[in-house]
Design a protein around this motif. Structure first.
Motif, PDB file in Angstrom:
ATOM      1  N   GLU A  17     -14.175  49.728  30.539  1.00  0.00           N
ATOM      2  CA  GLU A  17     -14.125  49.138  31.876  1.00  0.00           C
ATOM      3  C   GLU A  17     -14.562  50.116  32.956  1.00  0.00           C
ATOM      4  OE1 GLU A  17     -10.710  45.693  31.179  1.00  0.00           O
ATOM      5  OE2 GLU A  17     -10.259  47.408  32.481  1.00  0.00           O
ATOM      6  N   ILE A  18     -14.142  51.356  32.835  1.00  0.00           N
ATOM      7  CA  ILE A  18     -14.559  52.333  33.848  1.00  0.00           C
ATOM      8  C   ILE A  18     -16.057  52.620  33.722  1.00  0.00           C
ATOM      9  CG2 ILE A  18     -14.316  54.738  34.606  1.00  0.00           C
ATOM     10  CD1 ILE A  18     -11.353  54.451  34.344  1.00  0.00           C
ATOM     11  N   SER A  19     -16.588  52.629  32.498  1.00  0.00           N
ATOM     12  CA  SER A  19     -18.041  52.774  32.322  1.00  0.00           C
ATOM     13  C   SER A  19     -18.779  51.669  33.052  1.00  0.00           C
ATOM     14  CB  SER A  19     -18.409  52.729  30.836  1.00  0.00           C
ATOM     15  OG  SER A  19     -18.003  53.884  30.159  1.00  0.00           O
ATOM     16  N   ASN A  20     -18.330  50.429  32.875  1.00  0.00           N
ATOM     17  CA  ASN A  20     -18.975  49.292  33.536  1.00  0.00           C
ATOM     18  C   ASN A  20     -18.887  49.408  35.050  1.00  0.00           C
ATOM     19  OD1 ASN A  20     -19.624  48.127  31.067  1.00  0.00           O
ATOM     20  ND2 ASN A  20     -17.779  46.865  31.004  1.00  0.00           N
ATOM     21  N   ASN A  21     -17.725  49.817  35.554  1.00  0.00           N
ATOM     22  CA  ASN A  21     -17.556  49.959  37.006  1.00  0.00           C
ATOM     23  C   ASN A  21     -18.446  51.069  37.570  1.00  0.00           C
ATOM     24  OD1 ASN A  21     -15.643  47.928  37.000  1.00  0.00           O
ATOM     25  ND2 ASN A  21     -13.900  49.323  36.888  1.00  0.00           N
ATOM     26  N   LEU A  22     -18.534  52.176  36.834  1.00  0.00           N
ATOM     27  CA  LEU A  22     -19.378  53.275  37.301  1.00  0.00           C
ATOM     28  C   LEU A  22     -20.851  52.893  37.269  1.00  0.00           C
ATOM     29  CD1 LEU A  22     -17.656  56.376  35.620  1.00  0.00           C
ATOM     30  CD2 LEU A  22     -17.553  55.670  38.017  1.00  0.00           C
TER      31      LEU A  22
END
Length: 245
Positions: free
Chosen positions: A122-127
């Protein structure tokens, strides 16, 4: 202890070296963190409860830390370019130190300790989404950090020539954002690149060092010990060497 990494894909690789997970057992552990040329966002859990969210600066010297028993860590190891384009700030003010962040930073407090993969995804997608919204990224900086982290070019003069950016301007950028010079950054990354070889028993200098004396001096400068002591790694003191086994 348990340690694992998840590597980013695509363009995000310019900003994130890895997502990492670390877990201790029912005993406290003493570790020494070694300079590696990155900075980290770390969420610490004790007994399944989030206790700390923190951002580290760049380490230029070894840092002794005590880790509690039954602790778990979710973390992101960032490349230096992330401080400007993801965090949009400088990091020189926390050189060789840390700053605590709110538990809600990037909604970290919503994750349970068995959701590391979800955290990384999820953090990869947000970044990736936030990077797409950025102003154009300076191609000189992209090339510079790629050259250094991949150990493609290893002197300030060569990098300056390759990226068409004067050494004076590069050093001003490094001092303003990171609190170190490009030369010191190169030395730290070069030292970090030796850890795997040292952990495997190779105590001879690679071609980047003038001779054995220079090799030992540089390793001791950034780790506090000799290559032989690093190799012995008593009680898994040096986490970066332990995880290469």
């Amino acid at each position: 202890m348990k340690y694992r990494e998840i590597k980013p894909n695509g363009f995000l690789n310019n900003f994130v070296q890895c997502f990492w997970y670390y877990e201790t057992t029912d005993t406290e552990i003493q570790h020494t963190i070694l300079p590696d040329g990155y900075f980290d966002l770390i969420a610490e859990f004790e007994n399944e409860t989030l206790t700390t969210v923190k951002l580290t600066g760049i380490w230029t010297k070894p840092k002794d830390i005590q880790i509690a028993k039954n602790a778990k860590f979710f973390a992101i190891r960032f490349k230096l370019l992330a401080i400007e384009y993801i965090f949009r700030k400088e990091i020189k003010s926390i050189l060789d130190s840390i700053v605590n962040l709110p538990f809600s930073f990037w909604s970290i407090d919503k994750y349970k300790t068995d959701e590391f993969e979800k955290f990384a995804s999820e953090i990869s997608n947000n970044l990736e989404t936030s990077i797409k919204l950025l102003k154009p990224i300076d191609s000189r900086k992209l090339k510079l950090f790629d050259f250094v982290y991949e150990q493609k070019i290893k002197t300030v003069a060569e990098i300056s020539n390759k990226v068409f950016w004067s050494s004076r301007q590069i050093n001003r950028y490094f001092q303003t954002r990171f609190g170190i010079t490009l030369k010191e950054f190169l030395n730290i990354v070069r030292c970090n690149a030796t850890y795997e070889e040292i952990s495997n028993g190779n105590l001879n200098p690679n071609p980047d060092y003038f001779d054995q004396a220079h090799f030992i001096k540089e390793i001791k400068k950034y780790t506090g010990v000799t290559p032989k002591e690093l190799n012995q790694n008593k009680n898994d003191r040096f986490l970066q060497l332990s995880k290469t086994d």
